[in-house]
Design a protein around this motif. Structure first.
Motif, PDB file in Angstrom:
ATOM      1  N   LYS A 271      -3.216  -4.793  -4.944  1.00  0.00           N
ATOM      2  CA  LYS A 271      -4.162  -5.774  -4.411  1.00  0.00           C
ATOM      3  C   LYS A 271      -3.444  -7.055  -4.016  1.00  0.00           C
ATOM      4  O   LYS A 271      -3.730  -7.650  -2.955  1.00  0.00           O
ATOM      5  N   ALA A 272      -2.499  -7.485  -4.852  1.00  0.00           N
ATOM      6  CA  ALA A 272      -1.769  -8.720  -4.554  1.00  0.00           C
ATOM      7  C   ALA A 272      -0.971  -8.584  -3.263  1.00  0.00           C
ATOM      8  O   ALA A 272      -0.916  -9.517  -2.447  1.00  0.00           O
ATOM      9  N   ILE A 273      -0.336  -7.435  -3.078  1.00  0.00           N
ATOM     10  CA  ILE A 273       0.455  -7.221  -1.856  1.00  0.00           C
ATOM     11  C   ILE A 273      -0.448  -7.103  -0.639  1.00  0.00           C
ATOM     12  O   ILE A 273      -0.152  -7.660   0.430  1.00  0.00           O
ATOM     13  N   GLU A 274      -1.556  -6.405  -0.800  1.00  0.00           N
ATOM     14  CA  GLU A 274      -2.504  -6.255   0.315  1.00  0.00           C
ATOM     15  C   GLU A 274      -3.015  -7.609   0.803  1.00  0.00           C
ATOM     16  O   GLU A 274      -3.218  -7.804   2.007  1.00  0.00           O
ATOM     17  N   ASN A 275      -3.229  -8.531  -0.112  1.00  0.00           N
ATOM     18  CA  ASN A 275      -3.848  -9.823   0.228  1.00  0.00           C
ATOM     19  C   ASN A 275      -2.854 -10.960   0.403  1.00  0.00           C
ATOM     20  O   ASN A 275      -3.265 -12.071   0.761  1.00  0.00           O
ATOM     21  N   ALA A 276      -1.589 -10.708   0.174  1.00  0.00           N
ATOM     22  CA  ALA A 276      -0.605 -11.793   0.184  1.00  0.00           C
ATOM     23  C   ALA A 276      -0.352 -12.345   1.574  1.00  0.00           C
ATOM     24  O   ALA A 276      -0.306 -11.619   2.569  1.00  0.00           O
ATOM     25  N   LYS A 277      -0.177 -13.659   1.610  1.00  0.00           N
ATOM     26  CA  LYS A 277       0.295 -14.326   2.821  1.00  0.00           C
ATOM     27  C   LYS A 277       1.812 -14.373   2.740  1.00  0.00           C
ATOM     28  O   LYS A 277       2.400 -14.491   1.668  1.00  0.00           O
ATOM     29  N   LYS A 278       2.453 -14.304   3.873  1.00  0.00           N
ATOM     30  CA  LYS A 278       3.904 -14.433   3.926  1.00  0.00           C
ATOM     31  C   LYS A 278       4.248 -15.915   3.831  1.00  0.00           C
ATOM     32  O   LYS A 278       3.975 -16.698   4.752  1.00  0.00           O
ATOM     33  N   VAL A 279       4.817 -16.320   2.676  1.00  0.00           N
ATOM     34  CA  VAL A 279       5.076 -17.748   2.465  1.00  0.00           C
ATOM     35  C   VAL A 279       6.555 -18.055   2.251  1.00  0.00           C
ATOM     36  O   VAL A 279       6.945 -19.216   2.190  1.00  0.00           O
ATOM     37  N   ALA A 280       7.371 -17.037   2.091  1.00  0.00           N
ATOM     38  CA  ALA A 280       8.796 -17.246   1.824  1.00  0.00           C
ATOM     39  C   ALA A 280       9.641 -16.821   3.030  1.00  0.00           C
ATOM     40  O   ALA A 280       9.246 -15.955   3.797  1.00  0.00           O
TER      41      ALA A 280
ATOM     42  N   ALA B 163      -2.774   2.300 -15.046  1.00  0.00           N
ATOM     43  CA  ALA B 163      -3.397   2.324 -13.721  1.00  0.00           C
ATOM     44  C   ALA B 163      -3.738   0.922 -13.224  1.00  0.00           C
ATOM     45  O   ALA B 163      -3.423   0.576 -12.062  1.00  0.00           O
ATOM     46  N   PRO B 164      -4.359   0.062 -14.050  1.00  0.00           N
ATOM     47  CA  PRO B 164      -4.682  -1.288 -13.566  1.00  0.00           C
ATOM     48  C   PRO B 164      -3.455  -2.115 -13.188  1.00  0.00           C
ATOM     49  O   PRO B 164      -3.545  -2.995 -12.324  1.00  0.00           O
ATOM     50  N   ILE B 165      -2.322  -1.846 -13.827  1.00  0.00           N
ATOM     51  CA  ILE B 165      -1.089  -2.564 -13.478  1.00  0.00           C
ATOM     52  C   ILE B 165      -0.721  -2.300 -12.025  1.00  0.00           C
ATOM     53  O   ILE B 165      -0.395  -3.219 -11.262  1.00  0.00           O
ATOM     54  N   LEU B 166      -0.798  -1.041 -11.624  1.00  0.00           N
ATOM     55  CA  LEU B 166      -0.484  -0.671 -10.242  1.00  0.00           C
ATOM     56  C   LEU B 166      -1.547  -1.193  -9.280  1.00  0.00           C
ATOM     57  O   LEU B 166      -1.232  -1.661  -8.178  1.00  0.00           O
ATOM     58  N   GLU B 167      -2.788  -1.108  -9.704  1.00  0.00           N
ATOM     59  CA  GLU B 167      -3.891  -1.580  -8.850  1.00  0.00           C
ATOM     60  C   GLU B 167      -3.782  -3.075  -8.587  1.00  0.00           C
ATOM     61  O   GLU B 167      -3.975  -3.532  -7.444  1.00  0.00           O
ATOM     62  N   ASP B 168      -3.465  -3.839  -9.617  1.00  0.00           N
ATOM     63  CA  ASP B 168      -3.376  -5.291  -9.461  1.00  0.00           C
ATOM     64  C   ASP B 168      -2.231  -5.689  -8.538  1.00  0.00           C
ATOM     65  O   ASP B 168      -2.374  -6.619  -7.721  1.00  0.00           O
ATOM     66  N   LEU B 169      -1.101  -5.011  -8.663  1.00  0.00           N
ATOM     67  CA  LEU B 169       0.025  -5.326  -7.777  1.00  0.00           C
ATOM     68  C   LEU B 169      -0.287  -4.906  -6.347  1.00  0.00           C
ATOM     69  O   LEU B 169       0.034  -5.631  -5.392  1.00  0.00           O
TER      70      LEU B 169
ATOM     71  N   GLU C 127      -0.521   5.728  -5.361  1.00  0.00           N
ATOM     72  CA  GLU C 127      -0.576   5.963  -3.921  1.00  0.00           C
ATOM     73  C   GLU C 127      -1.043   4.707  -3.183  1.00  0.00           C
ATOM     74  O   GLU C 127      -0.535   4.387  -2.099  1.00  0.00           O
ATOM     75  N   ARG C 128      -1.978   3.997  -3.779  1.00  0.00           N
ATOM     76  CA  ARG C 128      -2.425   2.743  -3.166  1.00  0.00           C
ATOM     77  C   ARG C 128      -1.284   1.743  -3.095  1.00  0.00           C
ATOM     78  O   ARG C 128      -1.102   1.071  -2.064  1.00  0.00           O
ATOM     79  N   LEU C 129      -0.494   1.642  -4.165  1.00  0.00           N
ATOM     80  CA  LEU C 129       0.633   0.707  -4.160  1.00  0.00           C
ATOM     81  C   LEU C 129       1.677   1.134  -3.145  1.00  0.00           C
ATOM     82  O   LEU C 129       2.250   0.296  -2.439  1.00  0.00           O
ATOM     83  N   ARG C 130       1.919   2.432  -3.047  1.00  0.00           N
ATOM     84  CA  ARG C 130       2.886   2.927  -2.058  1.00  0.00           C
ATOM     85  C   ARG C 130       2.451   2.530  -0.639  1.00  0.00           C
ATOM     86  O   ARG C 130       3.255   2.053   0.174  1.00  0.00           O
TER      87      ARG C 130
END
Length: 345
Positions: free
Chosen positions: A336-345, A328-334, A208-211
Motif C-alpha cells: 500500500k505504501a509503495i502504491e500510494n507513494a510520491k516520488k520525493v527523493a 500477511a499484513p506486513i506485505l500488505e502495508d508495504l 503478489e500484491r507487493l510484487r
C-alpha cells in the motif's frame, strides 16, 4: 556477523539484529539453513507416541510424547499460538513498562503466561524449572546462539528440557514461516484447517500484491531504519528474513555503503541522517527504539527528510511473528505504501 562477535557482544553488537535493537535488548541467535528437514511429526497432541523435530542447528529434539509444557521466546510463542499451540511460559519482550502486551506478544493473553524474563539478559531459571518444561523454543539470528537465552545460564537451561531453535535470518520470510508451521504441526496443529488455508492464501495474495506494486513503481526507494538517541541505523537487506523477501519481490531497498563489522547495518549520526535519499522509510517498531513521533520532537534532521515531510514513514515489524496471519499484513502495508507513494527523493 563475525564469529568473534557472535558470542562476545558489545553495545554495538546489541544493536545488530534486524537493523538495530532497542535499549535493553541484544543479539544472540541463528542456525543452519535446513528448511527441508522439518519436523518428523512422530506423535501429535492427540497421541502419546514418541515425538521428534530436527531444528535449524541440525539438532534433533526428542521426547517420549508430544510436548505440552512448552516455553518459548515471546515472538515464537505468539506464532505457535496462531496455530493453536499454547505455551506455559515465555522469555523476551512481553510486557511494556505500562503493563500492556509488547508488540511481540501478538494475540496471546500475557496475564496467563509465566514471564521468565522481559528484557535482554533476564531468564529466571528457577521459574523455568518449576514449569516442568518439556520443550524450549526460540529463534536464531546468528549461528548457534539462542535468542534471549543468556549465555551465563544457557547450560543450566538447556539441561532441563529438549530445545528447538529456528532461523530468523539468512533465509527468506516464506522459509521461516514454513519452519514454524512444521514445528506447530509436529506439536499438534491442524494445517489442513480452513483457518490455516485462509491465512496462507492471504499471505500469498499479499506477496503478489507487493510484487505488482514494486514492478509498477520501480523508482520508489525504501530505507530501513531504526532510531536511538545518538544514532540512526540503516539496515542492510541481505540478511533479515523480511528484507530478503522484499528484495526478492522486487522492492528497491537501499543498501548501506558502509556496513559495520557485523554486516547488519550502518550507523549514522543524526547530523548525517540525510545521507541516503529515500521515498519511503520503514522504522523499527520494537519497544525501546525511538519512534517517528519521538524523533519529530527531538531530531531536526529527521523532520527534514523528504520521506518524513511527505508523510511516507511506516512501521517495520523488525522481528516478525512467523505465522501467515501475522506476516500477511506486513506485505500488505508495504504494498500500500509503495502504491500510494510520491516520488520525493
Amino acid at each position: 556477523m563475525p564469529n568473534a562477535r557472535a558470542y562476545h557482544l558489545t553495545r554495538r553488537g546489541i544493536l545488530a539484529a534486524g537493523g538495530a535493537l532497542g535499549l535493553g535488548v541484544a543479539l544472540a541467535a541463528c542456525g543452519k539453513d535446513d528448511t527441508e528437514n522439518g519436523g518428523s511429526g512422530k506423535g501429535s497432541a492427540k497421541d502419546a507416541g514418541p515425538w521428534s523435530f530436527k531444528d535449524d542447528r541440525g539438532t534433533t529434539a526428542e521426547a517420549k510424547a508430544t510436548p505440552k509444557n512448552i516455553v518459548a521466546f515471546t515472538g515464537t510463542a505468539a506464532a505457535l499460538y496462531d496455530y493453536g499451540i499454547q505455551v506455559k511460559g515465555v522469555f523476551g519482550p512481553t510486557e511494556t513498562p505500562e503493563g500492556k502486551p509488547d508488540v511481540q506478544a501478538g494475540d496471546m493473553d500475557i496475564s496467563k503466561l509465566e514471564i521468565l524474563g522481559n528484557v535482554w539478559g533476564e531468564f529466571n531459571v528457577e521459574k523455568y524449572a518449576a514449569l516442568a518444561p518439556e520443550l524450549l523454543v526460540t529463534d536464531m539470528w546468528e549461528k548457534n546462539a539462542l535468542w534471549y537465552v543468556p549465555d551465563q545460564s544457557k547450560d543450566k537451561i538447556l539441561k532441563l528440557a529438549p530445545s528447538v531453535a529456528l532461523k530468523a535470518a539468512e533465509i527468506n520470510m516464506p522459509a521461516a514461516l514454513a519452519r514454524r508451521a512444521q514445528l506447530a504441526e509436529s506439536l499438534g496443529a491442524d494445517l489442513k484447517s480452513k483457518q490455516f488455508a485462509d491465512a496462507k492464501a492471504r499471505f500469498e495474495q499479499a506477496a503478489e500484491r507487493l510484487r505488482k506494486a514494486a514492478k509498477a513503481r520501480p523508482g520508489i526507494k525504501v530505507l530501513i531504519g531504526s532510531g536511538s538517541a545518538d544514532l540512526f541505523y540503516i539496515s542492510s537487506p541481505e540478511r533479515p528474513t523480511d528484507l530478503k523477501y522484499f528484495k526478492e519481490l522486487g522492492v528497491d531497498i537501499i543498501t548501506p555503503s558502509k556496513l559495520d563489522a557485523t554486516g547488519w547495518f550502518e550507523e549514522l549520526s543524526w547530523e548525517n541522517a540525510a545521507k541516503y535519499e529515500a521515498d519511503i522509510i520503514m522504522m523499527d517498531n520494537r519497544t525501546g527504539t525511538l519512534q517517528p513521533g519521538d524523533l519529530a520532537k527531538s531530531k531536526p534532521t529527521w523532520a527534514g527528510l523528504p520521506a518524513v515531510k511527505a508523510g511516507q514513514v511506516i512501521p517495520r515489524v523488525t522481528e516478525p511473528i512467523y505465522s501467515y496471519a501475522k506476516c500477511a499484513p506486513i506485505l500488505e502495508d508495504l504494498a500500500k505504501a509503495i502504491e500510494n507513494a510520491k516520488k520525493v527523493a
